[in-house]
Design a protein around this motif. Structure first.
Motif, PDB file in Angstrom:
ATOM      1  N   THR A  48      73.808 124.111 -26.716  1.00  0.00           N
ATOM      2  CA  THR A  48      73.317 122.743 -27.595  1.00  0.00           C
ATOM      3  C   THR A  48      74.287 122.469 -28.274  1.00  0.00           C
ATOM      4  N   LEU A  49      75.210 121.354 -28.065  1.00  0.00           N
ATOM      5  CA  LEU A  49      75.978 120.928 -29.037  1.00  0.00           C
ATOM      6  C   LEU A  49      75.486 119.857 -30.685  1.00  0.00           C
ATOM      7  N   ILE A  50      76.044 120.041 -31.457  1.00  0.00           N
ATOM      8  CA  ILE A  50      75.788 119.481 -32.430  1.00  0.00           C
ATOM      9  C   ILE A  50      76.753 118.595 -33.546  1.00  0.00           C
ATOM     10  N   GLY A  51      77.678 117.502 -33.023  1.00  0.00           N
ATOM     11  CA  GLY A  51      78.805 117.211 -33.351  1.00  0.00           C
ATOM     12  C   GLY A  51      78.492 116.785 -35.494  1.00  0.00           C
ATOM     13  N   GLY A  52      79.320 117.461 -35.945  1.00  0.00           N
ATOM     14  CA  GLY A  52      79.141 116.787 -36.960  1.00  0.00           C
ATOM     15  C   GLY A  52      79.714 117.627 -38.011  1.00  0.00           C
ATOM     16  N   ASN A  53      79.918 117.132 -39.367  1.00  0.00           N
ATOM     17  CA  ASN A  53      80.869 117.743 -40.613  1.00  0.00           C
ATOM     18  C   ASN A  53      79.709 118.863 -41.414  1.00  0.00           C
ATOM     19  N   ILE A  54      80.055 120.101 -41.715  1.00  0.00           N
ATOM     20  CA  ILE A  54      79.443 120.509 -42.453  1.00  0.00           C
ATOM     21  C   ILE A  54      79.455 120.915 -44.100  1.00  0.00           C
ATOM     22  N   SER A  55      80.311 119.694 -44.314  1.00  0.00           N
ATOM     23  CA  SER A  55      80.320 119.231 -45.246  1.00  0.00           C
ATOM     24  C   SER A  55      79.378 117.962 -46.080  1.00  0.00           C
ATOM     25  N   ASN A  56      78.779 118.024 -45.008  1.00  0.00           N
ATOM     26  CA  ASN A  56      77.635 116.995 -44.988  1.00  0.00           C
ATOM     27  C   ASN A  56      76.473 117.528 -44.463  1.00  0.00           C
ATOM     28  N   PHE A  60      72.586 119.670 -41.082  1.00  0.00           N
ATOM     29  CA  PHE A  60      71.897 120.831 -40.623  1.00  0.00           C
ATOM     30  C   PHE A  60      70.451 120.600 -40.625  1.00  0.00           C
ATOM     31  N   LYS A  61      69.439 118.970 -40.863  1.00  0.00           N
ATOM     32  CA  LYS A  61      68.704 118.569 -40.307  1.00  0.00           C
ATOM     33  C   LYS A  61      68.467 118.839 -38.929  1.00  0.00           C
ATOM     34  N   LYS A  62      69.802 118.150 -37.998  1.00  0.00           N
ATOM     35  CA  LYS A  62      69.952 118.551 -36.520  1.00  0.00           C
ATOM     36  C   LYS A  62      69.348 119.078 -35.604  1.00  0.00           C
ATOM     37  N   ILE A  63      68.922 121.266 -36.592  1.00  0.00           N
ATOM     38  CA  ILE A  63      69.081 121.789 -35.576  1.00  0.00           C
ATOM     39  C   ILE A  63      67.564 122.133 -35.645  1.00  0.00           C
ATOM     40  N   ASN A  64      67.365 121.729 -34.742  1.00  0.00           N
ATOM     41  CA  ASN A  64      66.156 121.502 -34.317  1.00  0.00           C
ATOM     42  C   ASN A  64      64.500 122.741 -33.753  1.00  0.00           C
ATOM     43  N   SER A  65      65.932 123.891 -34.231  1.00  0.00           N
ATOM     44  CA  SER A  65      64.792 125.251 -34.064  1.00  0.00           C
ATOM     45  C   SER A  65      65.125 126.559 -34.503  1.00  0.00           C
ATOM     46  N   LYS A  66      63.940 127.470 -34.532  1.00  0.00           N
ATOM     47  CA  LYS A  66      64.005 128.301 -34.855  1.00  0.00           C
ATOM     48  C   LYS A  66      65.757 129.558 -34.823  1.00  0.00           C
ATOM     49  N   ILE A  67      66.903 129.586 -35.782  1.00  0.00           N
ATOM     50  CA  ILE A  67      67.704 130.363 -35.579  1.00  0.00           C
ATOM     51  C   ILE A  67      67.367 131.519 -35.790  1.00  0.00           C
ATOM     52  N   ASP A  68      68.269 132.833 -35.416  1.00  0.00           N
ATOM     53  CA  ASP A  68      67.930 134.602 -35.642  1.00  0.00           C
ATOM     54  C   ASP A  68      69.259 134.720 -35.993  1.00  0.00           C
ATOM     55  N   VAL A  69      70.352 134.136 -35.554  1.00  0.00           N
ATOM     56  CA  VAL A  69      71.558 134.852 -36.195  1.00  0.00           C
ATOM     57  C   VAL A  69      72.724 133.722 -36.149  1.00  0.00           C
ATOM     58  N   VAL A  70      73.455 133.309 -37.578  1.00  0.00           N
ATOM     59  CA  VAL A  70      74.141 132.375 -37.547  1.00  0.00           C
ATOM     60  C   VAL A  70      75.491 133.010 -37.476  1.00  0.00           C
ATOM     61  N   PHE A  71      77.097 132.827 -36.441  1.00  0.00           N
ATOM     62  CA  PHE A  71      78.267 132.893 -37.602  1.00  0.00           C
ATOM     63  C   PHE A  71      78.804 131.716 -38.690  1.00  0.00           C
ATOM     64  N   HIS A  72      78.858 132.096 -39.195  1.00  0.00           N
ATOM     65  CA  HIS A  72      79.548 130.916 -40.449  1.00  0.00           C
ATOM     66  C   HIS A  72      80.580 131.200 -39.477  1.00  0.00           C
ATOM     67  N   LEU A  73      81.434 130.234 -38.931  1.00  0.00           N
ATOM     68  CA  LEU A  73      82.947 130.051 -38.842  1.00  0.00           C
ATOM     69  C   LEU A  73      83.479 128.806 -39.119  1.00  0.00           C
ATOM     70  N   GLU A 102      72.583 126.097 -48.584  1.00  0.00           N
ATOM     71  CA  GLU A 102      70.738 125.658 -48.508  1.00  0.00           C
ATOM     72  C   GLU A 102      70.300 125.615 -47.431  1.00  0.00           C
ATOM     73  N   TRP A 103      70.003 125.528 -46.465  1.00  0.00           N
ATOM     74  CA  TRP A 103      69.684 124.953 -45.157  1.00  0.00           C
ATOM     75  C   TRP A 103      68.699 126.183 -44.988  1.00  0.00           C
ATOM     76  N   ALA A 104      69.549 127.673 -44.861  1.00  0.00           N
ATOM     77  CA  ALA A 104      69.455 128.745 -44.675  1.00  0.00           C
ATOM     78  C   ALA A 104      68.068 129.548 -45.405  1.00  0.00           C
ATOM     79  N   LEU A 105      68.327 128.934 -46.790  1.00  0.00           N
ATOM     80  CA  LEU A 105      66.867 129.355 -47.302  1.00  0.00           C
ATOM     81  C   LEU A 105      65.573 128.790 -47.254  1.00  0.00           C
ATOM     82  N   LYS A 106      65.770 127.384 -46.011  1.00  0.00           N
ATOM     83  CA  LYS A 106      64.352 126.683 -45.959  1.00  0.00           C
ATOM     84  C   LYS A 106      64.110 127.861 -44.483  1.00  0.00           C
ATOM     85  N   SER A 107      65.436 127.743 -43.271  1.00  0.00           N
ATOM     86  CA  SER A 107      65.624 127.998 -41.824  1.00  0.00           C
ATOM     87  C   SER A 107      65.071 130.031 -41.604  1.00  0.00           C
ATOM     88  N   LYS A 108      65.386 130.228 -42.590  1.00  0.00           N
ATOM     89  CA  LYS A 108      65.188 131.670 -43.277  1.00  0.00           C
ATOM     90  C   LYS A 108      65.148 132.714 -41.480  1.00  0.00           C
TER      91      LYS A 108
END
Ligand SMILES: NC(=O)c1ccc[n+]([C@@H]2O[C@H](COP(=O)([O-])OP(=O)(O)OC[C@H]3O[C@@H](n4cnc5c(N)ncnc54)[C@H](O)[C@@H]3O)[C@@H](O)[C@H]2O)c1
Length: 307
Positions: A48-56, A60-73, A102-108
């Protein structure tokens, strides 16, 4: 089925990581710049592709699903560029990581794995272990240090934090045309194309060159649950620039001569010499498996295929 988010998933390390995660029962979300996603659409098939800049932070609001593991690359990755355009580097590496926190604190998500860098250690880091005081000398190194600190602040909020300090990663599918990042890929491409090898700084500088598959094995290790971990990812062996260049000439079966090299002034902020103490990662049953000789062979094979 596990749900993974990979920021910067369209990049070099990200695309190898996707291949490995696809072998598991997984759903993979990629957050990367629109242009990069467009360029690498084929490699990203099935994600699932989300195109955009992480500095905006809105992205992150476009991630419309529960995530178990994040790789922050996702990051600006060139040390030299970070010195020339510090604002760009800070915007992505600091603001972007802040937005992710900030997103992770909400989405856990259960776990965040962050690709930090040996650049956090500074000028000389020989056999350096993870307890060494961090003294980055480049803007890039400093943004990675700040990124680590921000992530560690959320470690007690039910999110496991794994910080991996990568040394110099190389391998197939590296961007051989990017002259700003990747010592091995830059020299390899120049020698392959029979160009003069442009070396910035001393031929006696050294790096810990780690093959991509070993890095992917580290990123996907099963670390003990509930432990927050900071670990180096390197072979534990230094390779001097001159040694590396000679090895490339040999593998490409081209005669080596010193006059095929020109030395340029070193980049400010560049580490002189570094190699990892990797005992901590080894204690989690990880070990680097690919020798420089073999790693070069696999990388050259890929280079021949596409260039
Ligand atoms: N390759 C190495 O030797 C090495 C060494 C140490 C650490 N690292 C770290 O590993 C990670 C991956 O590195 P790589 O070698 O795959 O680099 P890469 O440049 O191939 O990948 C980085 C990805 O991040 C994306 N990105 C950059 N800015 C972004 C932004 N503002 N918003 C969204 N996406 C953005 C890029 O488009 C790219 O796809 C980076 O965090 C890097 O700092 C790499």
């Amino acid at each position: 089925m596990k749900r993974y988010l990979i920021t910067g998933g369209a990049g070099f390390i990200g695309s190898h990581l996707i291949k490995k995660l696809k072998k598991r029962k997984s759903k993979i979300f990629i957050l990367d710049l629109k242009s990069k996603i467009f360029k690498n659409k084929k490699k990203l098939e099935g994600c699932t592709l989300i195109g955009g800049n992480i500095s905006n932070k809105e992205i992150f609001k476009k991630i419309n699903s529960k995530i178990d593991v994040v790789f922050h690359l996702a990051a600006k990755t060139s040390t030299a560029e970070s010195q020339k355009r510090p604002h760009e580097c800070k915007k992505t590496n600091i603001n972007g990581t802040k937005n992710l926190c900030e997103w992770a604190l909400k989405s856990k998500p259960k776990k965040i794995i962050f690709t930090s860098s040996m650049a956090v250690y500074g000028k000389i880091s020989k056999n350096v272990n993870e307890r060494k005081k961090l003294k980055p000398i480049s803007v890039y190194g400093n943004t990675k240090k700040i990124g680590e600190e921000m992530l560690l602040k959320i470690k007690n909020k039910g999110i496991q934090i794994i910080i991996l300090r990568l040394f110099n990663v190389y391998g197939p599918q590296q961007d051989f045309l990017n002259l700003k990042q990747g010592m091995l890929s830059i020299y390899l491409y120049q020698i392959f194309k029979k160009q003069i090898v442009k070396v910035t700084g001393s031929l006696n500088r050294s790096r810990d060159l780690i093959f991509i598959d070993d890095v992917i094995n580290a990123l996907t290790l099963r670390f003990p649950k509930n432990n927050n971990i900071i670990a180096n990812v390197g072979t534990g062996k230094p390779t001097r620039v001159i040694e590396l260049i000679k090895k490339i000439f040999i593998q490409l079966r081209i005669n080596f001569k010193l006059d095929k090299i020109i030395k340029l002034r070193e980049h400010r902020g560049d580490t002189f010499s570094s190699y990892a103490n990797n005992n901590l990662l080894k204690s989690f049953n990880w070990t680097p498996k690919v020798t420089l000789q073999d790693g070069l062979k696999y990388t050259i094979k890929d280079l021949r295929k596409y260039h």
